[in-house]
Design an enzyme around this catalytic site. Sequence first.
Site, PDB file in Angstrom:
ATOM      1  N   HIS A  80       0.863  -1.195   0.000  1.00 21.20           N
ATOM      2  CA  HIS A  80       0.000   0.000   0.000  1.00 21.20           C
ATOM      3  C   HIS A  80       0.888   1.230   0.000  1.00 21.20           C
ATOM      4  CE1 HIS A  80      -3.683  -2.100   2.110  1.00 21.20           C
ATOM      5  NE2 HIS A  80      -3.745  -2.224   0.796  1.00 21.20           N
ATOM      6  N   HIS A  93     -10.787  -9.954  -6.920  1.00 15.52           N
ATOM      7  CA  HIS A  93     -10.602  -8.661  -6.240  1.00 15.52           C
ATOM      8  C   HIS A  93      -9.625  -7.881  -7.105  1.00 15.52           C
ATOM      9  CE1 HIS A  93      -9.510  -5.701  -3.285  1.00 15.52           C
ATOM     10  NE2 HIS A  93      -8.399  -6.286  -2.884  1.00 15.52           N
ATOM     11  N   GLU A 108      -7.826  -4.851  -6.530  1.00 10.58           N
ATOM     12  CA  GLU A 108      -6.773  -3.949  -6.054  1.00 10.58           C
ATOM     13  C   GLU A 108      -5.537  -4.192  -6.934  1.00 10.58           C
ATOM     14  OE1 GLU A 108      -6.252  -4.072  -1.792  1.00 10.58           O
ATOM     15  OE2 GLU A 108      -5.083  -2.214  -1.800  1.00 10.58           O
ATOM     16  N   ASP A 122      -2.555  -4.932  -6.673  1.00 12.17           N
ATOM     17  CA  ASP A 122      -1.631  -6.059  -6.461  1.00 12.17           C
ATOM     18  C   ASP A 122      -2.143  -7.338  -7.117  1.00 12.17           C
ATOM     19  OD1 ASP A 122      -3.553  -5.670  -4.363  1.00 12.17           O
ATOM     20  OD2 ASP A 122      -2.570  -7.220  -3.172  1.00 12.17           O
ATOM     21  N   HIS A 178     -11.615  -7.263   1.491  1.00  8.00           N
ATOM     22  CA  HIS A 178     -11.770  -6.018   2.197  1.00  8.00           C
ATOM     23  C   HIS A 178     -12.168  -4.851   1.305  1.00  8.00           C
ATOM     24  CE1 HIS A 178      -7.710  -4.168   1.070  1.00  8.00           C
ATOM     25  NE2 HIS A 178      -7.795  -5.282   0.400  1.00  8.00           N
ATOM     26  N   ASP A 187      -7.723 -11.928  -0.719  1.00 10.71           N
ATOM     27  CA  ASP A 187      -6.984 -11.460   0.465  1.00 10.71           C
ATOM     28  C   ASP A 187      -7.359 -12.211   1.744  1.00 10.71           C
ATOM     29  OD1 ASP A 187      -5.496  -9.507  -0.859  1.00 10.71           O
ATOM     30  OD2 ASP A 187      -7.045  -7.997  -0.618  1.00 10.71           O
ATOM     31  N   TYR A 212      -1.806  -9.480   9.118  1.00  8.17           N
ATOM     32  CA  TYR A 212      -2.630  -9.131   7.956  1.00  8.17           C
ATOM     33  C   TYR A 212      -4.051  -8.784   8.403  1.00  8.17           C
ATOM     34  CZ  TYR A 212      -4.035  -9.109   3.083  1.00  8.17           C
ATOM     35  OH  TYR A 212      -4.486  -8.716   1.848  1.00  8.17           O
ATOM     36  N   HIS A 225      -2.270 -14.112  -1.126  1.00 11.34           N
ATOM     37  CA  HIS A 225      -0.945 -13.764  -0.599  1.00 11.34           C
ATOM     38  C   HIS A 225      -0.473 -14.873   0.336  1.00 11.34           C
ATOM     39  CE1 HIS A 225      -1.231  -9.624  -2.024  1.00 11.34           C
ATOM     40  NE2 HIS A 225      -2.389  -9.488  -1.418  1.00 11.34           N
TER      41      HIS A 225
HETATM   42 FE1  FEO Z   1      -6.675  -6.065  -1.363  1.00 11.75          FE
HETATM   43 FE2  FEO Z   1      -4.111  -8.130  -1.952  1.00 11.75          FE
HETATM   44  O1  FEO Z   1      -5.253  -6.718  -2.331  1.00 11.75           O
END
Ligand code: FEO
Length: 395
Positions: free
Chosen positions: A22, A78, A80, A82, A144, A163, A191, A224
Amino acid sequence: MIIIKEGLYWVGIVDWNLRTFHGHQLSTPQGSSYNSFLIKDEKIALVDTVWGPFAGEFIANLAQNIDLNKIDYIVMNHNEPDHSGALPALMAKIPDTTIITSPKGKETLQELYHQNWNFKVVQTGDVLSLGRRELQFIEAPMLHWPDTMFTYLTKDNVLMCNDAFGMHLASASLFDDESNIKQVLQEAAKYFANILTPFSKQVVRKLDELMALELPLDIIAPSHGILWRSHIDKIIELYYRWARGQSHDRIIIFYDSMWEATSKMAHAMAKGLRASGIDYKIVNLAVSDCNDVITEAFLARGILVGSPTFNRGYLPTIAPFVAEIKGLGLQKKVAAVFGSYGWSGEAVGLLEDQLEESGIKILQEGLRCKFQPSEEELKDCQEFARRFAHKFKEE
Ligand code: FEO
């Protein structure tokens, strides 16, 4: 490409060098990974991609293992960056491929990348046959991001949940039972504490919904870190605990100091906690990683916070800690505050106000000490901690 089950492959990237995530908001001293999964059936599906800087490596690896044009679906659980960062480069090679995502996922991708891709929007309960196996979709908003969904692969019984259940951990191993489980669980807690805590209510609801579905689970595959196959019950139990704000009977003394006075108070308080038989830890905020500190606060039920008064407030090193506590909305904590001062002495009162505004219960009035604590005042600190410990046990 690593085989997970026959026809199911890990095609992600291990990011050994990542130290912050982030931007610079979250420390990741153990690196991370961006897990992506390839399912080869009569139809071929790719589930999630990786962060943009790895797009070239990701696509090259993928192309070594499959003709990219044979990918029928890209499932985006998701979006985001990443997980979606490599999507534009991949779509530039296979522009007609169908992207499967939640309604919010489509919106998010359009607002991130401004491309007119071929979207297929899915909702909870929708099923897509790949041939021998099916993909079942379960929306999981605010776990999230609003776009988040889980994808369940039938027959192999694999839940790809992005995530959720993940951790920032670069590892040569893919599975929990091949890894240092203590480290894996610690990173999973970090996390949750730093990312999922604000969405705890949604986590409990989603866990309840998942359990009610009674899906057989051979593997929980987050996006992750490592994949769960031998500690599935454990991580689900921990997620329930964490989301319900259930923590350990431990008190953490967080402090910073200018001329050692508040430090001496902190250590005297530790003696009081020891005498009360309480598990405790002392953390100097000035030399500690803020995200690790938050994890400590998240896992413990009691906190003692100490700061000298500085410019009619508390030390700037304390500010990120109280801001994170407020933003994350840590649940079911009790606290008390202490600190030294020279003349005005506002720090203790301000910290009490901040903690109360964050929903943390202040168990007793704070303790202040002018300039350096005397022997008598250090005994008062011990007594202060003993009283706190007594109330803590009764809470
Ligand atoms: Fe919410 Fe791993 O991105």
